[in-house]
Design an enzyme around this catalytic site. Structure first.
Site, short mmCIF file in Angstrom:
data_model
loop_
_atom_site.label_atom_id
_atom_site.label_comp_id
_atom_site.label_asym_id
_atom_site.label_seq_id
_atom_site.Cartn_x
_atom_site.Cartn_y
_atom_site.Cartn_z
N LYS A 215 -7.17 1.38 -2.97
CA LYS A 215 -6.79 0.96 -1.62
C LYS A 215 -6.99 2.11 -0.64
O LYS A 215 -7.37 1.89 0.52
CB LYS A 215 -5.34 0.49 -1.59
CG LYS A 215 -4.88 -0.01 -0.21
CD LYS A 215 -5.69 -1.19 0.31
CE LYS A 215 -5.29 -1.60 1.73
NZ LYS A 215 -4.00 -2.28 1.80
N THR B 1 0.87 -1.17 0.00
CA THR B 1 0.00 0.00 0.00
C THR B 1 0.91 1.22 0.00
O THR B 1 1.64 1.46 0.96
CB THR B 1 -0.92 0.01 1.23
OG1 THR B 1 -1.78 -1.13 1.16
CG2 THR B 1 -1.76 1.27 1.26
N LYS C 145 0.51 4.94 8.41
CA LYS C 145 1.15 5.23 7.12
C LYS C 145 0.11 5.35 6.01
O LYS C 145 0.14 6.29 5.21
CB LYS C 145 2.17 4.13 6.80
CG LYS C 145 2.83 4.24 5.43
CD LYS C 145 2.19 3.34 4.37
CE LYS C 145 2.38 1.87 4.66
NZ LYS C 145 1.85 1.01 3.55
#
Length: 293
Positions: free
Chosen positions: A177, A102, A245
């Site tokens: 995502k 990701t 993150k």
């Protein structure tokens, strides 16, 4: 280059909590597996099963028809792909590169453009499903890149996941995502607040779950992570620090598009508070701790 038929040389870089299982499925699928990981010991099991170890990510790329990566942060992706001696530099024309980290949609586009100059295809293909989905080969895989590269790589994706969707051009997988992580961020707060309310009101929170888990509030997170919250089970399926993150990437991309996402901003703030308390290595369900549990 097609991977539709026959045994291929497949590289896998990043053998963490999900990567090891994903790479194992490639090996079980009959392909020649080449591996690299910063901590070599994480590759020991796969090497014992027949995988071939390389000392650098670039060495993997030079040896393989397809290279798959799932590393930690966008800076790791950038270094692994675009650094001196890295994957793009070492990959042969016709190779397919698949980043399942990701990461940043913008970076995905940059990598695809650089690789195209060498006749190398790149797919950004982040996943959802955590360690459970990785072990069971039931990941949801969101893919960006050309239709041709997607079709060629599909047999490999099918070894690792079930819900595999080509979302568009370079960066589209990463944008998808981000949509997933944004939905999770707000839902995790909602699940935590619902269960905190149940406990504060004197209800049996587990019994409450048996009612609301099949109604309009039902969700994967409520039914799978809710019980873990109530059992003080904070073992990681997906780390808090990795989720922070992801939320940081989503916020940066939203700001670039001049889009305000207040629920996401609040979730990031609360998860950062959790990490500051020393819980960054726990699973995302540990957000329940913020509510006094």
């Amino acid at each position: 280059m097609s991977v539709t038929n026959g045994r291929k040389k497949v590289g896998f870089i990043g053998l963490g909590i999900m990567g090891r299982s994903m790479a194992g499925h490639i090996l079980d699928g009959g392909h020649e597996l080449h591996v690299y990981n910063r901590t070599r010991s994480k590759a020991d099991e796969l090497v014992a099963r027949g995988a071939i170890w390389h000392d650098t990510a670039g060495d993997v790329a030079a040896a393989c028809d397809v290279v798959i990566t799932i590393v930690g942060y966008p800076k790791d992706v950038e270094e692994t792909y675009l650094g001196a001696g890295g994957i793009v530099e070492q990959a042969k024309a016709g190779t397919i590169l698949i980043d399942m980290t990701t990461s940043s949609p913008t970076l995905a586009g940059e990598i695809a453009a650089k690789a195209a100059e060498k006749g190398v295809s790149v797919l950004d293909a982040p996943v959802s499903g955590g360690d459970i989905g990785a072990r069971a080969a039931k990941l949801s895989i969101m893919v960006g890149g050309t239709e041709e590269a997607f079709a060629a790589a599909l047999p490999l994706f099918q070894l690792m996941g079930e819900n595999i969707v080509h979302q568009g051009g370079p960066g589209a997988g990463q944008h998808t995502k981000m949509c997933n992580q944004i939905a999770i961020a707000a839902t995790m707060l909602a699940v935590s607040e619902s269960l905190a309310y149940a406990k504060a009101s004197g209800l049996d929170a587990k019994r409450v779950l048996s009612s609301i888990g099949t109604g309009a509030a039902s969700s994967f997170l409520l039914n799978n992570l809710g019980p873990k919250m109530l059992n003080d089970d904070y073992a990681p399926g997906f780390y808090v620090h990795h989720f922070i993150k992801d939320m940081s990437i989503a916020i940066a991309e939203a700001e670039r598009m001049k889009l305000d996402l207040p629920a996401l901003a609040l979730a990031k703030q609360l998860y950062e508070k959790l990490a500051a308390g020393g819980f960054g290595e726990e699973g995302t369900q540990a957000i329940f701790r913020v509510y006094g549990n």
